[in-house]
Write a protein that holds these residues in place. Sequence first.
Motif, PDB file in Angstrom:
ATOM      1  N   ASN A  35       0.838  -1.189   0.000  1.00 24.02           N
ATOM      2  CA  ASN A  35       0.000   0.000   0.000  1.00 24.02           C
ATOM      3  C   ASN A  35       0.879   1.247   0.000  1.00 24.02           C
ATOM      4  O   ASN A  35       1.517   1.566   0.992  1.00 24.02           O
ATOM      5  CB  ASN A  35      -0.911  -0.005   1.229  1.00 24.02           C
ATOM      6  CG  ASN A  35      -1.781   1.235   1.316  1.00 24.02           C
ATOM      7  OD1 ASN A  35      -1.916   1.983   0.343  1.00 24.02           O
ATOM      8  ND2 ASN A  35      -2.391   1.442   2.469  1.00 24.02           N
ATOM      9  N   THR A  36       0.926   1.962  -1.131  1.00 18.11           N
ATOM     10  CA  THR A  36       1.784   3.139  -1.232  1.00 18.11           C
ATOM     11  C   THR A  36       1.114   4.407  -0.723  1.00 18.11           C
ATOM     12  O   THR A  36       1.757   5.448  -0.631  1.00 18.11           O
ATOM     13  CB  THR A  36       2.204   3.366  -2.694  1.00 18.11           C
ATOM     14  OG1 THR A  36       1.038   3.545  -3.502  1.00 18.11           O
ATOM     15  CG2 THR A  36       3.010   2.187  -3.211  1.00 18.11           C
ATOM     16  N   SER A  37      -0.151   4.334  -0.366  1.00 18.87           N
ATOM     17  CA  SER A  37      -0.873   5.551   0.025  1.00 18.87           C
ATOM     18  C   SER A  37      -0.443   6.077   1.389  1.00 18.87           C
ATOM     19  O   SER A  37      -0.648   7.252   1.689  1.00 18.87           O
ATOM     20  CB  SER A  37      -2.383   5.280   0.034  1.00 18.87           C
ATOM     21  OG  SER A  37      -2.699   4.295   1.003  1.00 18.87           O
ATOM     22  N   SER A  38       0.160   5.229   2.222  1.00 21.77           N
ATOM     23  CA  SER A  38       0.509   5.639   3.578  1.00 21.77           C
ATOM     24  C   SER A  38       2.004   5.883   3.765  1.00 21.77           C
ATOM     25  O   SER A  38       2.474   6.045   4.880  1.00 21.77           O
ATOM     26  CB  SER A  38       0.054   4.565   4.582  1.00 21.77           C
ATOM     27  OG  SER A  38       0.693   3.328   4.306  1.00 21.77           O
ATOM     28  N   LYS A  56       5.169   1.412   8.062  1.00 24.44           N
ATOM     29  CA  LYS A  56       4.911   0.131   8.724  1.00 24.44           C
ATOM     30  C   LYS A  56       3.429  -0.139   8.560  1.00 24.44           C
ATOM     31  O   LYS A  56       2.592   0.424   9.261  1.00 24.44           O
ATOM     32  CB  LYS A  56       5.300   0.198  10.197  1.00 24.44           C
ATOM     33  CG  LYS A  56       5.237  -1.157  10.904  1.00 24.44           C
ATOM     34  CD  LYS A  56       5.752  -1.040  12.336  1.00 24.44           C
ATOM     35  CE  LYS A  56       5.805  -2.424  13.000  1.00 24.44           C
ATOM     36  NZ  LYS A  56       6.315  -2.337  14.393  1.00 24.44           N
ATOM     37  N   THR A  57       3.093  -0.982   7.604  1.00 23.29           N
ATOM     38  CA  THR A  57       1.694  -1.187   7.230  1.00 23.29           C
ATOM     39  C   THR A  57       0.996  -2.255   8.064  1.00 23.29           C
ATOM     40  O   THR A  57      -0.224  -2.316   8.104  1.00 23.29           O
ATOM     41  CB  THR A  57       1.600  -1.558   5.744  1.00 23.29           C
ATOM     42  OG1 THR A  57       2.462  -2.674   5.483  1.00 23.29           O
ATOM     43  CG2 THR A  57       2.052  -0.376   4.880  1.00 23.29           C
ATOM     44  N   SER A 179      26.759   6.170   5.937  1.00 23.46           N
ATOM     45  CA  SER A 179      26.138   5.430   7.031  1.00 23.46           C
ATOM     46  C   SER A 179      25.237   6.389   7.788  1.00 23.46           C
ATOM     47  O   SER A 179      25.639   7.511   8.117  1.00 23.46           O
ATOM     48  CB  SER A 179      27.210   4.853   7.963  1.00 23.46           C
ATOM     49  OG  SER A 179      26.618   4.115   9.020  1.00 23.46           O
ATOM     50  N   THR A 180      24.004   5.968   8.067  1.00 25.75           N
ATOM     51  CA  THR A 180      23.026   6.847   8.702  1.00 25.75           C
ATOM     52  C   THR A 180      22.346   6.162   9.872  1.00 25.75           C
ATOM     53  O   THR A 180      22.388   4.938  10.008  1.00 25.75           O
ATOM     54  CB  THR A 180      21.938   7.293   7.708  1.00 25.75           C
ATOM     55  OG1 THR A 180      21.132   6.145   7.334  1.00 25.75           O
ATOM     56  CG2 THR A 180      22.554   7.899   6.456  1.00 25.75           C
ATOM     57  N   TYR A 181      21.722   6.990  10.698  1.00 25.80           N
ATOM     58  CA  TYR A 181      20.860   6.484  11.769  1.00 25.80           C
ATOM     59  C   TYR A 181      19.452   6.990  11.483  1.00 25.80           C
ATOM     60  O   TYR A 181      19.241   8.192  11.336  1.00 25.80           O
ATOM     61  CB  TYR A 181      21.324   6.965  13.145  1.00 25.80           C
ATOM     62  CG  TYR A 181      20.558   6.322  14.283  1.00 25.80           C
ATOM     63  CD1 TYR A 181      20.986   5.120  14.830  1.00 25.80           C
ATOM     64  CD2 TYR A 181      19.387   6.898  14.772  1.00 25.80           C
ATOM     65  CE1 TYR A 181      20.283   4.512  15.851  1.00 25.80           C
ATOM     66  CE2 TYR A 181      18.677   6.291  15.782  1.00 25.80           C
ATOM     67  CZ  TYR A 181      19.122   5.099  16.330  1.00 25.80           C
ATOM     68  OH  TYR A 181      18.410   4.495  17.334  1.00 25.80           O
ATOM     69  N   PHE A 182      18.500   6.074  11.390  1.00 23.61           N
ATOM     70  CA  PHE A 182      17.147   6.432  10.964  1.00 23.61           C
ATOM     71  C   PHE A 182      16.168   6.287  12.119  1.00 23.61           C
ATOM     72  O   PHE A 182      16.091   5.239  12.760  1.00 23.61           O
ATOM     73  CB  PHE A 182      16.711   5.536   9.803  1.00 23.61           C
ATOM     74  CG  PHE A 182      15.550   6.086   9.015  1.00 23.61           C
ATOM     75  CD1 PHE A 182      15.776   6.909   7.930  1.00 23.61           C
ATOM     76  CD2 PHE A 182      14.254   5.796   9.377  1.00 23.61           C
ATOM     77  CE1 PHE A 182      14.724   7.425   7.200  1.00 23.61           C
ATOM     78  CE2 PHE A 182      13.196   6.310   8.653  1.00 23.61           C
ATOM     79  CZ  PHE A 182      13.423   7.130   7.561  1.00 23.61           C
ATOM     80  N   ASP A 183      15.427   7.360  12.367  1.00 28.44           N
ATOM     81  CA  ASP A 183      14.366   7.362  13.376  1.00 28.44           C
ATOM     82  C   ASP A 183      13.047   7.165  12.644  1.00 28.44           C
ATOM     83  O   ASP A 183      12.474   8.105  12.093  1.00 28.44           O
ATOM     84  CB  ASP A 183      14.377   8.702  14.125  1.00 28.44           C
ATOM     85  CG  ASP A 183      13.338   8.755  15.241  1.00 28.44           C
ATOM     86  OD1 ASP A 183      12.453   7.873  15.290  1.00 28.44           O
ATOM     87  OD2 ASP A 183      13.390   9.686  16.063  1.00 28.44           O
ATOM     88  N   TYR A 184      12.561   5.924  12.612  1.00 22.65           N
ATOM     89  CA  TYR A 184      11.353   5.608  11.853  1.00 22.65           C
ATOM     90  C   TYR A 184      10.122   6.310  12.417  1.00 22.65           C
ATOM     91  O   TYR A 184       9.244   6.745  11.669  1.00 22.65           O
ATOM     92  CB  TYR A 184      11.115   4.094  11.843  1.00 22.65           C
ATOM     93  CG  TYR A 184      12.179   3.312  11.113  1.00 22.65           C
ATOM     94  CD1 TYR A 184      12.144   3.150   9.738  1.00 22.65           C
ATOM     95  CD2 TYR A 184      13.232   2.722  11.809  1.00 22.65           C
ATOM     96  CE1 TYR A 184      13.111   2.426   9.072  1.00 22.65           C
ATOM     97  CE2 TYR A 184      14.214   1.995  11.145  1.00 22.65           C
ATOM     98  CZ  TYR A 184      14.150   1.850   9.776  1.00 22.65           C
ATOM     99  OH  TYR A 184      15.125   1.141   9.124  1.00 22.65           O
ATOM    100  N   ALA A 185      10.047   6.407  13.731  1.00 26.45           N
ATOM    101  CA  ALA A 185       8.856   6.978  14.360  1.00 26.45           C
ATOM    102  C   ALA A 185       8.686   8.452  14.017  1.00 26.45           C
ATOM    103  O   ALA A 185       7.570   8.919  13.753  1.00 26.45           O
ATOM    104  CB  ALA A 185       8.919   6.785  15.873  1.00 26.45           C
ATOM    105  N   ASN A 186       9.797   9.198  14.024  1.00 25.45           N
ATOM    106  CA  ASN A 186       9.725  10.644  13.799  1.00 25.45           C
ATOM    107  C   ASN A 186      10.138  11.072  12.399  1.00 25.45           C
ATOM    108  O   ASN A 186      10.114  12.264  12.079  1.00 25.45           O
ATOM    109  CB  ASN A 186      10.598  11.366  14.827  1.00 25.45           C
ATOM    110  CG  ASN A 186      10.121  11.141  16.248  1.00 25.45           C
ATOM    111  OD1 ASN A 186       8.949  11.334  16.548  1.00 25.45           O
ATOM    112  ND2 ASN A 186      11.016  10.712  17.119  1.00 25.45           N
TER     113      ASN A 186
END
Length: 311
Positions: A35-38, A56-57, A179-186
């Motif tokens: 689902n690409t809409s979200s 995160k679907t 190299s990165t650090y990713f905050d998925y929530a924010n």
Amino acid sequence: MHLVIITDGGIFTCDLPIRFMHLQLGFDDLPNPFNTSSLRCLLVWPSQDYILRYAKTEPDLWSLVLSAPNTNAYVAMGFSEDGKMVGASAVVGWFNRSGVGTIKQYYLGGEEEEEVVPDQGKLTLVNASTTIVLKDSRLYLAFQVRVPTLEPRIIYSVGPRNGGPSSNNVLSEHRDQVSTYFDYANGKSEEVNLDEETLKIGHGIVNIVGWTVLLHIGILLARCLKKYEPLWFYVHAVTQTLGFSAGLAGVVMGLVLEDRIDPENITTHKVIGIIVLVLGLIQVMALIARPTKESKRRKYWNWYHHCMGRL
């Protein structure tokens, strides 16, 4: 505020309507769960114009679309436990000179070409969810990963220009990587300097060895070897000097780190470190001012030295 990227191929924005992704990128061919809409959108590698759309679907399902300018090179996104390439699992996509697109998972087992193994890795990719699209001079890698939590340490790389993988899918060395650090929530991504990561680890190890291990060993040696005069004193003095030197080096490393990464919320940590350093300096000064055994001040010096040492 929205993100707009202007490249030779046109204008790319995180606010493009979803119909653009479906009608022009061909994502209608993806399986229904994709689902690409979200999808959230973020510029994750500015110098290479890498844009990541993700969501995160389901409780254990992640949908991701990575886009990058097409330079006739492979585009890769790796998930790492420690921020380093070796040991990471990566999704890599490219188009060959015949216009045929390929997307595969690779396990990065080492730095040599033969240690970068295709169709291997720790990512649980959803069957038939992977696709690669070339549109308006950009590559779009779409895939789904089934896992409750994705690794926050992500490595992006781009292969050499006009130098895609060989016929047996062996990857040549990347032209550039980050190299990165990713905050998925924010929805935040920040580049990570691996030299700084090494410095952080060194800061912790040196402080533990100095303040916690060597200083306590020096105290125990002084107590256990007291009857071996004057051996106990020299052993105690050497061990404590080594401990203080290691602790001092750890403090200096901490100050260097603070200057490089400008961290937040370290006030308490820094204050404790300075207090420990001051106490150590006081003990060193006490050694210099140590009176002789015959001195009347020796008794008071012993009290002071023992009390400060226990602190």
